[in-house]
Design a protein around this motif. Structure first.
Motif, PDB file in Angstrom:
ATOM      1  N   ASP A   2      -8.218 -14.335  12.838  1.00  0.00           N
ATOM      2  CA  ASP A   2      -8.052 -12.949  13.287  1.00  0.00           C
ATOM      3  C   ASP A   2      -9.014 -12.020  12.572  1.00  0.00           C
ATOM      4  O   ASP A   2      -9.569 -12.352  11.526  1.00  0.00           O
ATOM      5  CB  ASP A   2      -6.605 -12.470  13.118  1.00  0.00           C
ATOM      6  CG  ASP A   2      -6.216 -12.143  11.678  1.00  0.00           C
ATOM      7  OD1 ASP A   2      -6.982 -11.458  10.973  1.00  0.00           O
ATOM      8  OD2 ASP A   2      -5.121 -12.542  11.245  1.00  0.00           O
ATOM      9  N   ILE A   3      -9.213 -10.864  13.180  1.00  0.00           N
ATOM     10  CA  ILE A   3      -9.927  -9.780  12.518  1.00  0.00           C
ATOM     11  C   ILE A   3      -8.858  -8.830  11.996  1.00  0.00           C
ATOM     12  O   ILE A   3      -8.144  -8.179  12.755  1.00  0.00           O
ATOM     13  CB  ILE A   3     -10.935  -9.072  13.457  1.00  0.00           C
ATOM     14  CG1 ILE A   3     -11.672  -7.955  12.688  1.00  0.00           C
ATOM     15  CG2 ILE A   3     -10.284  -8.564  14.726  1.00  0.00           C
ATOM     16  CD1 ILE A   3     -12.874  -7.388  13.435  1.00  0.00           C
ATOM     17  N   GLY A   4      -8.677  -8.831  10.683  1.00  0.00           N
ATOM     18  CA  GLY A   4      -7.632  -8.033  10.065  1.00  0.00           C
ATOM     19  C   GLY A   4      -8.188  -6.761   9.469  1.00  0.00           C
ATOM     20  O   GLY A   4      -9.399  -6.545   9.394  1.00  0.00           O
ATOM     21  N   GLN A   5      -7.277  -5.903   9.041  1.00  0.00           N
ATOM     22  CA  GLN A   5      -7.654  -4.631   8.448  1.00  0.00           C
ATOM     23  C   GLN A   5      -6.502  -4.133   7.589  1.00  0.00           C
ATOM     24  O   GLN A   5      -5.515  -4.838   7.387  1.00  0.00           O
ATOM     25  CB  GLN A   5      -7.985  -3.633   9.545  1.00  0.00           C
ATOM     26  CG  GLN A   5      -6.867  -3.431  10.548  1.00  0.00           C
ATOM     27  CD  GLN A   5      -7.290  -2.559  11.706  1.00  0.00           C
ATOM     28  OE1 GLN A   5      -7.314  -1.344  11.602  1.00  0.00           O
ATOM     29  NE2 GLN A   5      -7.652  -3.190  12.818  1.00  0.00           N
ATOM     30  N   TRP A   6      -6.631  -2.903   7.074  1.00  0.00           N
ATOM     31  CA  TRP A   6      -5.606  -2.345   6.193  1.00  0.00           C
ATOM     32  C   TRP A   6      -4.230  -2.363   6.870  1.00  0.00           C
ATOM     33  O   TRP A   6      -3.243  -2.790   6.280  1.00  0.00           O
ATOM     34  CB  TRP A   6      -5.987  -0.913   5.793  1.00  0.00           C
ATOM     35  CG  TRP A   6      -5.095  -0.334   4.746  1.00  0.00           C
ATOM     36  CD1 TRP A   6      -5.302  -0.356   3.396  1.00  0.00           C
ATOM     37  CD2 TRP A   6      -3.847   0.339   4.950  1.00  0.00           C
ATOM     38  NE1 TRP A   6      -4.261   0.266   2.747  1.00  0.00           N
ATOM     39  CE2 TRP A   6      -3.354   0.702   3.668  1.00  0.00           C
ATOM     40  CE3 TRP A   6      -3.099   0.672   6.070  1.00  0.00           C
ATOM     41  CZ2 TRP A   6      -2.152   1.382   3.491  1.00  0.00           C
ATOM     42  CZ3 TRP A   6      -1.885   1.349   5.903  1.00  0.00           C
ATOM     43  CH2 TRP A   6      -1.431   1.689   4.618  1.00  0.00           C
ATOM     44  N   ASP A   7      -4.163  -1.913   8.107  1.00  0.00           N
ATOM     45  CA  ASP A   7      -2.873  -1.832   8.803  1.00  0.00           C
ATOM     46  C   ASP A   7      -2.201  -3.190   8.943  1.00  0.00           C
ATOM     47  O   ASP A   7      -0.985  -3.296   8.808  1.00  0.00           O
ATOM     48  CB  ASP A   7      -3.051  -1.211  10.197  1.00  0.00           C
ATOM     49  CG  ASP A   7      -3.256   0.286  10.136  1.00  0.00           C
ATOM     50  OD1 ASP A   7      -2.296   1.006   9.827  1.00  0.00           O
ATOM     51  OD2 ASP A   7      -4.382   0.742  10.373  1.00  0.00           O
ATOM     52  N   THR A   8      -2.990  -4.232   9.219  1.00  0.00           N
ATOM     53  CA  THR A   8      -2.408  -5.541   9.527  1.00  0.00           C
ATOM     54  C   THR A   8      -2.208  -6.432   8.313  1.00  0.00           C
ATOM     55  O   THR A   8      -1.316  -7.284   8.309  1.00  0.00           O
ATOM     56  CB  THR A   8      -3.280  -6.289  10.545  1.00  0.00           C
ATOM     57  OG1 THR A   8      -4.609  -6.432  10.005  1.00  0.00           O
ATOM     58  CG2 THR A   8      -3.347  -5.540  11.862  1.00  0.00           C
ATOM     59  N   HIS A   9      -3.047  -6.265   7.278  1.00  0.00           N
ATOM     60  CA  HIS A   9      -2.977  -7.178   6.139  1.00  0.00           C
ATOM     61  C   HIS A   9      -2.618  -6.478   4.829  1.00  0.00           C
ATOM     62  O   HIS A   9      -2.680  -7.097   3.772  1.00  0.00           O
ATOM     63  CB  HIS A   9      -4.289  -7.952   6.001  1.00  0.00           C
ATOM     64  CG  HIS A   9      -4.428  -9.030   7.036  1.00  0.00           C
ATOM     65  ND1 HIS A   9      -4.065 -10.338   6.816  1.00  0.00           N
ATOM     66  CD2 HIS A   9      -4.868  -8.986   8.326  1.00  0.00           C
ATOM     67  CE1 HIS A   9      -4.289 -11.062   7.907  1.00  0.00           C
ATOM     68  NE2 HIS A   9      -4.779 -10.261   8.840  1.00  0.00           N
ATOM     69  N   VAL A  10      -2.242  -5.206   4.908  1.00  0.00           N
ATOM     70  CA  VAL A  10      -1.710  -4.469   3.751  1.00  0.00           C
ATOM     71  C   VAL A  10      -0.543  -3.601   4.201  1.00  0.00           C
ATOM     72  O   VAL A  10       0.593  -3.771   3.765  1.00  0.00           O
ATOM     73  CB  VAL A  10      -2.796  -3.596   3.072  1.00  0.00           C
ATOM     74  CG1 VAL A  10      -2.192  -2.790   1.922  1.00  0.00           C
ATOM     75  CG2 VAL A  10      -3.941  -4.448   2.556  1.00  0.00           C
ATOM     76  N   GLY A  11      -0.817  -2.658   5.102  1.00  0.00           N
ATOM     77  CA  GLY A  11       0.187  -1.680   5.513  1.00  0.00           C
ATOM     78  C   GLY A  11       1.325  -2.218   6.355  1.00  0.00           C
ATOM     79  O   GLY A  11       2.353  -1.550   6.514  1.00  0.00           O
ATOM     80  N   SER A  12       1.183  -3.426   6.878  1.00  0.00           N
ATOM     81  CA  SER A  12       2.229  -3.958   7.758  1.00  0.00           C
ATOM     82  C   SER A  12       3.502  -4.357   7.018  1.00  0.00           C
ATOM     83  O   SER A  12       4.463  -4.818   7.642  1.00  0.00           O
ATOM     84  CB  SER A  12       1.708  -5.146   8.567  1.00  0.00           C
ATOM     85  OG  SER A  12       1.269  -6.183   7.720  1.00  0.00           O
ATOM     86  N   ILE A  13       3.554  -4.160   5.702  1.00  0.00           N
ATOM     87  CA  ILE A  13       4.820  -4.423   5.002  1.00  0.00           C
ATOM     88  C   ILE A  13       5.906  -3.438   5.425  1.00  0.00           C
ATOM     89  O   ILE A  13       7.068  -3.611   5.059  1.00  0.00           O
ATOM     90  CB  ILE A  13       4.671  -4.391   3.473  1.00  0.00           C
ATOM     91  CG1 ILE A  13       4.178  -3.025   2.980  1.00  0.00           C
ATOM     92  CG2 ILE A  13       3.823  -5.503   2.978  1.00  0.00           C
ATOM     93  CD1 ILE A  13       4.533  -2.761   1.533  1.00  0.00           C
ATOM     94  N   ILE A  14       5.551  -2.405   6.189  1.00  0.00           N
ATOM     95  CA  ILE A  14       6.581  -1.498   6.707  1.00  0.00           C
ATOM     96  C   ILE A  14       7.445  -2.212   7.757  1.00  0.00           C
ATOM     97  O   ILE A  14       8.504  -1.713   8.120  1.00  0.00           O
ATOM     98  CB  ILE A  14       5.970  -0.215   7.305  1.00  0.00           C
ATOM     99  CG1 ILE A  14       5.159  -0.517   8.569  1.00  0.00           C
ATOM    100  CG2 ILE A  14       5.122   0.517   6.280  1.00  0.00           C
ATOM    101  CD1 ILE A  14       4.708   0.712   9.321  1.00  0.00           C
ATOM    102  N   TYR A  15       6.979  -3.360   8.245  1.00  0.00           N
ATOM    103  CA  TYR A  15       7.742  -4.146   9.212  1.00  0.00           C
ATOM    104  C   TYR A  15       8.460  -5.301   8.511  1.00  0.00           C
ATOM    105  O   TYR A  15       8.083  -5.697   7.408  1.00  0.00           O
ATOM    106  CB  TYR A  15       6.811  -4.712  10.296  1.00  0.00           C
ATOM    107  CG  TYR A  15       6.098  -3.658  11.090  1.00  0.00           C
ATOM    108  CD1 TYR A  15       6.719  -3.017  12.155  1.00  0.00           C
ATOM    109  CD2 TYR A  15       4.794  -3.287  10.766  1.00  0.00           C
ATOM    110  CE1 TYR A  15       6.069  -2.038  12.881  1.00  0.00           C
ATOM    111  CE2 TYR A  15       4.132  -2.302  11.488  1.00  0.00           C
ATOM    112  CZ  TYR A  15       4.773  -1.681  12.540  1.00  0.00           C
ATOM    113  OH  TYR A  15       4.131  -0.706  13.250  1.00  0.00           O
ATOM    114  N   LYS A  16       9.459  -5.842   9.167  1.00  0.00           N
ATOM    115  CA  LYS A  16      10.124  -7.047   8.664  1.00  0.00           C
ATOM    116  C   LYS A  16       9.315  -8.242   9.154  1.00  0.00           C
ATOM    117  O   LYS A  16       9.448  -8.681  10.290  1.00  0.00           O
ATOM    118  CB  LYS A  16      11.572  -7.106   9.176  1.00  0.00           C
ATOM    119  CG  LYS A  16      12.458  -6.009   8.604  1.00  0.00           C
ATOM    120  CD  LYS A  16      13.890  -6.131   9.118  1.00  0.00           C
ATOM    121  CE  LYS A  16      14.773  -5.041   8.505  1.00  0.00           C
ATOM    122  NZ  LYS A  16      16.173  -5.120   9.009  1.00  0.00           N
TER     123      LYS A  16
END
Length: 322
Positions: free
Chosen positions: A88-102
């Motif tokens: 995948d092409i990841g970024q801050w939202d997907t590989h850092v900030g996504s801890i806001i999700y379960k």
């Protein structure tokens, strides 16, 4: 005798793994983009896929998987076979900030970093007729007009930026949830919304077209791709920083030889002058050569997690805010 059989078996399996690495890739590869077509993530992925194809000798097929801030797509990659045919092409939202999700996967343990592609300046932009042209002017205006600033909240990065802005200035904004940067930009251009934090790739066409104005680049230093836009430190709110970047990640357990092959194709693409020109037009700064390595991305992501997770947790930011 038994030890000899075990040794032979291990040698045989090692030979198979080596042969697989040598023949990789033997078919098309899937690059998962965690957002719908048309955005900056999709554009960067397609540019890279186009130029990596020649080095790999196989097509890279783009698969857009939207939903839950990109976490659905990233989960799909985490559960994919670690054979080099899905990344995948990841970024801050997907590989850092996504801890806001379960999440049902571990952002630190379930992926193999391939390399950092770019650093993507995040801009705070405003409607054209907002009575402020700098962050200092914005804060002064907010002090005399409390509670009147509508702040677009379209993803985790925007949410965290807004919370940090409130903390640093002592002012409050009205968070308005949006499903994506596209609809948010439309309403900012029309004057319905006041402020938006978004990647430069999304904002630059509107800024250059005179439809919105840039208040600050939220990077610690000015960007090579947009040097005329001052940082938040320069324009009135020191410490208002938000990270943006793109990087490639494969499922955990992907063989090192295959990671190396994908990384080599990535590095070759980033060295191409055509790619560099297109990235600059999108407001993307190509990562340093040291960060382009798997080890460079691993260290970079770890530093991002160490910086941002405490802020997100302390602010109590959750998916319900999206």
């Amino acid at each position: 005798m038994r030890k000899r059989l075990v040794a032979l078996a291990l040698t045989f399996l090692s030979g198979i793994a080596g042969a697989q690495a040598q023949t990789y890739p033997s078919r098309s590869i899937t690059l998962v983009v965690p957002f719908p077509p048309g955005g900056s993530t999709d554009a960067a992925a397609r540019i890279m896929a186009e130029h990596m194809r020649g080095s790999l000798g196989q097509p890279i097929v783009i698969e857009n998987v939207g939903g839950a801030g990109g976490s659905i797509a990233v989960g799909r990659v985490a559960r994919s076979a670690p054979d080099g045919y899905t990344f995948d092409i990841g970024q801050w939202d997907t590989h850092v900030g996504s801890i806001i999700y379960k999440l049902d996967y571990d952002l630190e343990k379930d992926f193999e970093p391939i390399g950092l592609i770019s650093n993507n300046p995040q801009l705070m932009v405003a409607r054209n007729n907002l009575q402020a042209n700098t962050l200092a002017e914005l804060v002064a205006w907010m002090k005399t007009n409390p509670g009147k600033i509508n702040f677009v909240n379209q993803n985790a990065a925007a949410n965290v930026s807004g919370v940090l802005f409130e903390k640093l200035t002592g002012q409050k904004v009205q968070f308005i949830p949006y499903r994506g940067a596209g609809p948010a930009m439309t309403d900012l251009v029309s004057g319905t919304m006041d402020l938006l934090v978004v990647q430069g790739a999304v904002a630059l066409p509107q800024i250059r077209g005179g439809k919105i104005k840039a208040l600050a680049n939220l990077s610690p230093q000015r960007s090579a791709s947009m040097p005329d836009i001052p940082t938040a430190d320069e324009t009135g709110v020191p410490g208002l920083h938000m990270s943006g970047w793109f990087g490639f990640f494969a499922p955990k357990g992907t063989p090192k030889d295959i990671i190396a092959r994908l990384n080599a194709a990535m590095v070759e693409a980033l060295a191409d002058l055509t790619v560099q020109k297109r990235f600059s037009e999108f407001g993307l700064d190509i990562a340093s050569r040291e960060q382009q390595t798997p080890e460079g991305l691993a260290a970079f992501q770890k530093a991002e997690i160490d910086t941002w997770w405490p802020i997100i947790k302390a602010a109590g930011i959750g998916a319900q805010a999206q």
